[in-house]
Design an enzyme around this catalytic site. Structure first.
Site, PDB file in Angstrom:
ATOM      1  N   LYS A   9      -2.176   7.826  -6.495  1.00  0.00           N
ATOM      2  CA  LYS A   9      -2.049   7.458  -5.070  1.00  0.00           C
ATOM      3  C   LYS A   9      -1.636   8.717  -4.317  1.00  0.00           C
ATOM      4  O   LYS A   9      -0.845   9.524  -4.846  1.00  0.00           O
ATOM      5  CB  LYS A   9      -0.975   6.379  -4.947  1.00  0.00           C
ATOM      6  CG  LYS A   9      -0.794   5.763  -3.568  1.00  0.00           C
ATOM      7  CD  LYS A   9       0.245   4.641  -3.641  1.00  0.00           C
ATOM      8  CE  LYS A   9       0.434   3.948  -2.315  1.00  0.00           C
ATOM      9  NZ  LYS A   9       1.453   2.871  -2.389  1.00  0.00           N
ATOM     10  N   SER A  24      -0.020  -1.662  -0.447  1.00  0.00           N
ATOM     11  CA  SER A  24      -0.511  -0.429   0.099  1.00  0.00           C
ATOM     12  C   SER A  24      -1.315   0.435  -0.890  1.00  0.00           C
ATOM     13  O   SER A  24      -1.967   1.395  -0.474  1.00  0.00           O
ATOM     14  CB  SER A  24       0.659   0.411   0.621  1.00  0.00           C
ATOM     15  OG  SER A  24       1.516   0.746  -0.431  1.00  0.00           O
ATOM     16  N   SER A  68       3.341  -3.547  -3.420  1.00  0.00           N
ATOM     17  CA  SER A  68       2.182  -2.704  -3.104  1.00  0.00           C
ATOM     18  C   SER A  68       1.296  -2.328  -4.266  1.00  0.00           C
ATOM     19  O   SER A  68       0.243  -1.729  -4.051  1.00  0.00           O
ATOM     20  CB  SER A  68       2.660  -1.409  -2.430  1.00  0.00           C
ATOM     21  OG  SER A  68       3.079  -1.688  -1.127  1.00  0.00           O
TER      22      SER A  68
END
Lengths: 520, 106
Positions: free
Chosen positions: A91, A166, A190
């Site tokens: 990420k 997210s 997330s």
């Protein structure tokens, strides 16, 4: 080693997608290191063709990757390199030297990592090849991956739907076989919620299990770097590699991650369902029928496998949502104060601003709406006259919730809930009321508040059901290895179903250089 | 809770170092209002007997296997200066350039 069952209707698609587990790749490359280069060339080429449809990745680091692969291939595997040659995706809020660490924000446009996160160092020491960065909601604030300067991430099962957030990019990348293991960060769900929407495992370690050094902070008392994977065995390997005490993160757990693999039997496991929380969602119409069905089916199957399923009530859970948002946003308002346009990131261009005005203008230009909203909420929660009533109460509620879980875990070993109230929803859904979006996190945030470990597993679905649904298991802080072993048990009993996104995504076939070896 | 006064919202924005337009300030006020109304349940939350409130937060670490919070005072994460300055928005190669702060500004 067990693998998750793949229902027959999806088996034909497996040939089209590189469903190589980390353990099978590491094993193959350890004996044939010279096959790595062509594999990575094919992988990156295929990924670059397939990514535009889903927008999961923000960069593919071709040159750096091929250099590393060549180095690894020419020297061969070394002792302890349990992830030798395994492709992994990060990420873009995790620091790695030279990789974009933009956090999907305008304010960090062009920023590249200046040091390696502890998790990155450990993965590379184990021989892994970190080769790409994944899209996300800006500064990890969001539940749909629509709050990104790079544009939204699309669900591979239905491109008109969200991936979840997210860590949406990492979830989709894992689902599509861009890598067997991808990393996200989980502050309130997330990683687990996108795992639920995209049909893969998403594991949030106990707070302190994985060092946060090098993770761009959102809520420092809640954040954990968290892996996605497609097999329980891969979760076990990756956590063994990443987890551990770190002098650069004082919140890391002293006790190491010791694999529990193969020791657990479902027979006799005590599974608690927080009935009040689930019933409230059901009765208020917020629990989608496919989610309700998956939960009921899991409960029945667990009983049939010999587990004891018990209704529990967790004291304090009804105020978990407000407590989470007040604490997370308060911490975020502090953590994001470093983004002031001075030492790094975007600075406003106007020349005649004094320092305070420069901060304010740079931040206004650089942050998106959701980030500003959460900074404002956090600043409010900590401000004079309101701090005691809001932040103070939220912390007290958090402590009450943690005690509530401690009590519940005296009578059960693990808790079961849906991961999210619904499957993936449509992109572009407009909400006037921000709190309606926050309800997506109702089942996931308690684990962050109480520092538990938790995993989302993809539920088996009826033939008529198409969108993935995830179910969540939570265990006490420190029981990560036990929880991974529980996932292994679920695999062996066919209580979870790993699927592949269908042809509808129209992705080109990935060449399978391992097919001669019989590996899938 | 009572309506958030617009001066309060403006003060929050200044504290947060966010330059918001009048429209953004108004929208922010509405959003905050909605969020806080949804969080009303927290205002009636009564901590359990024995709980000592926010100062008690540190006690959350008790019983966990967290490591001690002290370590030898050695630098463990030095950044290369040149690498750091290379990504500064404005630098003269030695320092990061910032607006004048002496004799002006709030």
């Amino acid at each position: 080693m067990s693998s998750p069952p793949v229902s027959e209707r999806f088996a034909p698609h497996l040939a089209q997608i590189c469903f190589h587990s980390a353990s099978s790749l590491a094993s193959h490359f350890s004996s044939s290191p010279h096959s790595m280069l062509s594999y990575f060339e094919s992988l990156m080429s295929s990924v670059e063709q397939r990514n535009p449809a889903v927008n999961a990745l923000t960069s593919v680091q071709k040159e750096a990757t091929l250099e590393r692969v060549q180095r690894l291939a020419s020297r061969g595997p070394q002792e302890g390199e349990t992830l030798f040659g395994v492709p992994i995706i990060l990420k873009e809020n995790i620091q790695k030297v030279g990789f974009p660490v933009q956090c999907a924000s305008r304010i960090l446009e062009g920023y590249r990592g200046q040091f390696d996160a502890t998790a990155v160092e450990r993965l590379e020491r184990a021989g892994a090849v970190l080769y790409a960065t994944a899209n996300m909601d800006e500064f990890a604030m969001g539940s749909s991956n629509e709050n990104s300067v790079h544009g939204p991430v699309r669900n591979p099962y239905d491109l008109s739907r969200v991936s979840g957030g997210s860590s949406g990019g990492s979830a989709v990348a894992c689902a599509l076989g861009f890598a067997p293991v991808t990393l996200g960060s989980d502050t309130g769900g997330s990683v687990r919620q996108p795992a639920s929407y995209c049909g893969v495992y998403g594991f949030k370690p106990s707070y302190g299990r994985v060092s946060r050094y090098g993770l761009v902070a959102y809520g420092s008392s809640l954040d954990q770097i968290s892996p996605y994977a497609r097999t329980a065995a891969d979760l076990d390997i990756v956590l063994q590699v990443m987890a551990g005490e770190d002098p650069r993160d004082a919140t890391t757990l002293r006790e190491p991650y010791v694999s529990h693999w193969g020791r657990l039997r479902l027979d006799g496991v005590r599974v608690g369902i927080p009935r009040g929380l689930v019933s409230h969602a059901r009765e208020s119409g917020k629990l989608h029928p496919s989610v309700a069905r998956a939960l009921d089916k899991m409960e029945a199957e667990l009983r049939a496998a010999g587990a004891k399923v018990i209704d529990v009530e967790i004291s304090g859970i009804d105020v978990a949502l407000p407590a989470y948002y007040l604490i997370a946003c308060a911490e975020a308002s502090s953590n994001l104060s470093r983004f002031d346009g001075i030492r790094f990131g975007r600075r406003a261009h106007e020349k005649n601003l004094d320092l305070a005005a420069l901060y304010a203008r740079s931040r206004a230009e650089g942050f998106g709406d959701e980030v500003k909203r959460r900074i404002m909420l956090g600043t409010f929660a900590l401000s004079e006259g309101y701090a005691e009533a809001y932040y103070g109460r939220a912390q007290a509620a958090r402590e009450a919730l943690a005690s509530g879980f401690k009590e519940a875990f005296q009578t059960v070993d693990v808790l079961l809930t849906p991961t999210a109230p619904t499957p993936a929803f449509e992109l572009g859904r407009v909400e006037d009321d921000p709190t309606r979006v926050y309800f997506n996190d109702i089942f996931t945030i308690p684990a962050n508040l109480a520092r538990l470990c938790a995993v989302s597993v993809p539920a088996p679905l009826a033939l008529t059901e198409f969108l993935p649904v995830g179910l969540q298991f939570c265990a006490p802080q420190g029981k990560d290895a036990w929880l991974v072993d529980l996932v292994r048990c679920l695999e062996e009993h066919s209580l979870c179903e790993m699927r592949c996104p269908p042809d509808a995504c129209t992705v080109p076939a990935l060449p399978n250089p391992l097919s001669a070896g019989g590996l899938v | 809770m009572e309506t958030l006064p617009s001066q309060t919202v403006a003060r929050l924005a200044r504290t947060a170092r966010l330059e918001l337009t009048p429209e953004e300030l108004e929208r922010s006020g509405h959003d905050l209002q909605k969020i806080l109304a949804a969080f009303e349940s927290l205002s009636t939350f009564v901590p359990r007997e024995g709980s000592q409130g926010p100062a008690d937060t540190v006690r959350l670490n008790e019983g966990s296997e967290a490591r001690g919070t002290s370590r030898p005072d050695n630098v463990l994460n030095a950044l290369d200066k040149a690498a750091f300055l290379a990504q500064a928005p404005d630098s003269d190669g030695v320092y990061v350039r910032v607006p004048l702060i002496l004799g002006g500004g709030s």
